[in-house]
Structure formats: C-alpha cells, structure tokens
Design a protein around this motif. Structure first.
Motif, mmCIF file in Angstrom:
data_model
loop_
_atom_site.group_PDB
_atom_site.id
_atom_site.type_symbol
_atom_site.label_atom_id
_atom_site.label_comp_id
_atom_site.label_asym_id
_atom_site.label_seq_id
_atom_site.Cartn_x
_atom_site.Cartn_y
_atom_site.Cartn_z
ATOM 1 N N GLY A 79 0.801 -1.212 -0.071
ATOM 2 C CA GLY A 79 0.106 -0.008 0.138
ATOM 3 C C GLY A 79 0.569 1.030 -0.179
ATOM 4 O O GLY A 79 0.320 2.278 0.230
ATOM 5 N N MET A 80 2.025 1.157 -0.224
ATOM 6 C CA MET A 80 2.920 2.422 -0.403
ATOM 7 C C MET A 80 2.780 2.968 -1.907
ATOM 8 O O MET A 80 3.173 2.280 -2.757
ATOM 9 C CB MET A 80 4.295 2.169 0.192
ATOM 10 C CG MET A 80 4.544 2.071 1.433
ATOM 11 S SD MET A 80 6.584 1.969 1.589
ATOM 12 C CE MET A 80 6.442 1.845 3.460
ATOM 13 N N ALA A 81 2.615 4.248 -2.054
ATOM 14 C CA ALA A 81 2.847 4.943 -3.609
ATOM 15 C C ALA A 81 3.741 6.035 -3.376
ATOM 16 O O ALA A 81 3.407 6.817 -2.293
ATOM 17 C CB ALA A 81 1.520 5.013 -4.081
ATOM 18 N N ARG A 82 4.350 6.625 -4.418
ATOM 19 C CA ARG A 82 5.177 7.719 -4.343
ATOM 20 C C ARG A 82 5.301 8.433 -5.799
ATOM 21 O O ARG A 82 4.835 7.791 -6.587
ATOM 22 C CB ARG A 82 6.526 7.261 -3.688
ATOM 23 C CG ARG A 82 7.283 6.548 -4.843
ATOM 24 C CD ARG A 82 8.961 6.844 -4.352
ATOM 25 N NE ARG A 82 9.357 7.974 -4.492
ATOM 26 C CZ ARG A 82 10.820 8.521 -4.089
ATOM 27 N NH1 ARG A 82 11.400 7.308 -3.407
ATOM 28 N NH2 ARG A 82 11.077 9.488 -4.159
ATOM 29 N N ASN A 98 -1.302 6.176 -19.022
ATOM 30 C CA ASN A 98 -0.301 6.147 -17.952
ATOM 31 C C ASN A 98 -1.093 5.774 -16.685
ATOM 32 O O ASN A 98 -0.730 4.867 -16.102
ATOM 33 C CB ASN A 98 0.108 7.367 -17.798
ATOM 34 C CG ASN A 98 1.241 7.624 -18.537
ATOM 35 O OD1 ASN A 98 2.630 7.502 -17.911
ATOM 36 N ND2 ASN A 98 1.470 8.035 -19.699
ATOM 37 N N VAL A 99 -2.359 6.315 -16.622
ATOM 38 C CA VAL A 99 -2.976 5.754 -15.307
ATOM 39 C C VAL A 99 -3.762 4.757 -15.583
ATOM 40 O O VAL A 99 -3.703 3.728 -14.335
ATOM 41 C CB VAL A 99 -4.360 7.051 -15.042
ATOM 42 C CG1 VAL A 99 -4.925 6.662 -13.925
ATOM 43 C CG2 VAL A 99 -3.736 8.502 -14.773
ATOM 44 N N SER A 103 -3.372 1.243 -12.901
ATOM 45 C CA SER A 103 -4.369 0.701 -12.283
ATOM 46 C C SER A 103 -4.335 -0.999 -12.538
ATOM 47 O O SER A 103 -4.779 -1.628 -11.907
ATOM 48 C CB SER A 103 -5.673 1.204 -13.002
ATOM 49 O OG SER A 103 -6.921 0.477 -12.351
ATOM 50 N N GLU A 104 -4.066 -1.171 -13.864
ATOM 51 C CA GLU A 104 -4.216 -2.469 -14.394
ATOM 52 C C GLU A 104 -2.721 -3.402 -13.718
ATOM 53 O O GLU A 104 -3.196 -4.831 -13.331
ATOM 54 C CB GLU A 104 -4.168 -2.766 -15.826
ATOM 55 C CG GLU A 104 -5.639 -2.239 -16.453
ATOM 56 C CD GLU A 104 -5.608 -2.569 -17.922
ATOM 57 O OE1 GLU A 104 -4.497 -2.525 -18.477
ATOM 58 O OE2 GLU A 104 -6.642 -2.549 -18.533
ATOM 59 N N ILE A 105 -1.798 -2.957 -13.467
ATOM 60 C CA ILE A 105 -0.702 -3.593 -12.822
ATOM 61 C C ILE A 105 -0.765 -3.886 -11.555
ATOM 62 O O ILE A 105 -0.862 -4.847 -10.957
ATOM 63 C CB ILE A 105 0.626 -2.760 -12.937
ATOM 64 C CG1 ILE A 105 1.068 -2.859 -14.256
ATOM 65 C CG2 ILE A 105 1.697 -3.551 -11.933
ATOM 66 C CD1 ILE A 105 2.363 -1.890 -14.699
ATOM 67 N N HIS A 106 -1.657 -2.842 -10.827
ATOM 68 C CA HIS A 106 -1.979 -3.132 -9.372
ATOM 69 C C HIS A 106 -3.088 -4.106 -9.264
ATOM 70 O O HIS A 106 -3.150 -5.146 -8.354
ATOM 71 C CB HIS A 106 -2.652 -1.818 -8.649
ATOM 72 C CG HIS A 106 -3.290 -1.987 -7.614
ATOM 73 N ND1 HIS A 106 -2.640 -2.073 -6.278
ATOM 74 C CD2 HIS A 106 -4.689 -1.742 -7.066
ATOM 75 C CE1 HIS A 106 -3.169 -2.348 -5.267
ATOM 76 N NE2 HIS A 106 -4.291 -2.139 -5.648
ATOM 77 N N ALA A 151 -2.077 11.144 -9.985
ATOM 78 C CA ALA A 151 -3.118 10.300 -10.496
ATOM 79 C C ALA A 151 -2.824 8.911 -10.514
ATOM 80 O O ALA A 151 -3.434 7.911 -10.184
ATOM 81 C CB ALA A 151 -3.885 10.745 -11.823
ATOM 82 N N ARG A 152 -1.414 8.601 -11.143
ATOM 83 C CA ARG A 152 -0.981 7.364 -11.173
ATOM 84 C C ARG A 152 -0.897 6.606 -9.741
ATOM 85 O O ARG A 152 -0.882 5.340 -9.493
ATOM 86 C CB ARG A 152 0.422 7.207 -11.911
ATOM 87 C CG ARG A 152 0.269 7.530 -13.377
ATOM 88 C CD ARG A 152 1.496 7.191 -14.098
ATOM 89 N NE ARG A 152 2.487 7.520 -13.653
ATOM 90 C CZ ARG A 152 4.049 7.360 -14.040
ATOM 91 N NH1 ARG A 152 3.889 6.598 -15.038
ATOM 92 N NH2 ARG A 152 5.082 7.785 -13.408
ATOM 93 N N ALA A 153 -0.335 7.291 -8.843
ATOM 94 C CA ALA A 153 -0.054 6.925 -7.625
ATOM 95 C C ALA A 153 -1.539 6.589 -6.629
ATOM 96 O O ALA A 153 -1.505 5.383 -6.301
ATOM 97 C CB ALA A 153 0.842 7.899 -6.727
#
Length: 256
Positions: A79-82, A98-99, A103-106, A151-153
């Motif tokens: 759950g860490m994003a930067r 990009n977003v 999202s899909e990788i997650h 947004a990506r994070a």
C-alpha cells in the motif's frame, strides 16, 4: 500504532551520512510534511522508506509490519505509493493510458485481458486531468505532468502516499486545487507524507511537520509550533542569530 513508523534510520553514501538516525511517524488519514533545505536528505529518506535504498541502521514499520529489508515491490503491494522530483511518466503513452497501466498492474495480470477502466476516467476527473486524457504525457505542461503522477499513484489505491515536491510547476490556482485534493485524499483515510518547499501549501494542509537538516530531524510539531521554532528559522530559513520579526515570512497556519 501509526501507519508508518521510521525509527532512528540512518543511510550512508560511502563516508557521507545522508540520513542520520531520523525518526518520524505518519497516521492514517493525515497529511504530514517533511521540510528542510536543499540537500537535507529528504528524498533520500523517501528512497529508504520505499526500499529504493538500503538502511545502514534503524527500522521501518508499515501497517504494523517490519519492512526494513523488504523489496520496493512488496512495499508497493502493501500500500505504499510515491511520486518523484523528476517526472517519471511514460512519455509515448497518453495521460489516460499512463493511469490505466498503473491501475491494471495493481489489479493483476488477469485485468490485461479484461481491459477494465477501473475507475480511471473518474480518477482523471477528480484530479482535474480529463481535458488532457488523450494527450501524450510528454506533450503536457509540467504542472499537468505533476498531477498525472499523483493520479497514477492514486490508481493503486494506496494506504500511504509519498509525494516528493508535488507542487513544483503548478501555478497558484493549480496549487490551491491540489491542496484541496490532498485534503480529500486524507479524508478518505489515506495517509500523505509530503516533501515540499512551498511553505504556503505546507502550512495550509499539513497537520504535522518534521524538519530535516543534514539528514537529522531537528524539529517536529504542528504548523504553529514549526512556524515559531527558532531552530527552524535559523537552520531552514537562513535567519541570523539576531531575531528580526520583520523578516519572518512564513505564511500563517491554514493559508493556501
């Protein structure tokens, strides 16, 4: 127990101590600032917390688990994003793509076959990027690219969001929108740890602030305490030994 606990962490580059027994904590649903002069070790501390650089000593706990020696990938999954000082978008992809990739990788490999949007369009609207959705990431202004990184994070639905100078490149109106957005993110329960030089933004949105100098935390407290701390005024803001209240230019607490 805090969501993130950094306990007496040190990190060295050869004989240079970049982070010197630094300790800080971040609570869920809060916005915490990490400030200090250039070269104080703020980004290095971010790299240590996210696992990009190893610790020499100390301990890092996230969500009650010791992650001191965990990989960056496992910390992200937890759950860490930067975001980074240097923009890291995929330039040949559109803003939306990009977003969507994040999202899909997650979401995992199966999502590549379903091609679900996973709320990407809603997220773009929330961050204020809808009008740029179809543009290549390497063609948008710097301020927009900063919002794209945010947004990506957020697309990975983080528990802890680490932002490294996120307002760089934003104009005054965009910074105001960004501050309001951070408050919304925190209100949803996400913790935010932010390295930032815009003191008006820091004083306006942060509930607690840590001040770093030469890799060491020299002060901590709420914005009012930091604003009046003489050590911070001398070390970070460059004031001399003789106070001159006419030179104290920190914005009032709560200003955005």
């Amino acid at each position: 127990m805090a969501l993130l606990d950094v306990e007496r962490v040190s990190m060295r580059f050869g004989g240079i101590v970049a982070v010197n027994e630094a300790s800080l904590s971040v609570e869920s649903g809060s916005i915490t600032g990490l400030i200090g002069p250039n070269g104080a070790g703020k980004t290095t501390l971010f790299n240590v917390v996210t696992g990009l650089q190893p610790v020499a000593s100390g301990r890092i706990r996230f969500r009650g688990r010791d992650v001191t020696h965990a990989s960056p990938n496992s910390r992200a999954k937890a759950g860490m994003a930067r975001t980074f000082q240097r923009l890291e978008a995929f330039g040949s992809l559109t803003v939306r793509e990009n977003v969507l990739v994040a999202s899909e990788i997650h979401a995992g490999v199966p999502s590549w076959f379903r091609r679900r949007s996973n709320g990407v369009d809603e997220l773009l609207e929330r961050v204020g990027l809808t009008r740029y959705a179809g543009q290549r990431a390497d063609s948008v202004p710097t301020g927009v690219a900063r919002l794209l990184e945010l947004a990506r994070a957020l697309a990975i639905q983080p528990r802890l969001l680490l932002l490294d100078e996120p307002s760089s490149g934003l104009d005054e109106t965009e910074t105001g929108h960004f501050g309001a957005l951070l408050r919304e993110v925190a209100a949803d329960g996400c913790a935010v740890l932010m390295v930032e030089h815009d003191m008006q933004l820091v004083m306006g949105v942060c509930e607690y602030i840590h001040v770093l100098e030469f890799g060491k935390v020299i002060a901590r407290g709420d914005p009012a305490q930091i604003r009046s701390d003489r050590t911070v005024q001398v070390a970070y803001l460059g004031f001399g030994d003789t106070p001159d209240e006419h030179t104290l230019q920190l914005p009032p607490v709560g200003a955005t």
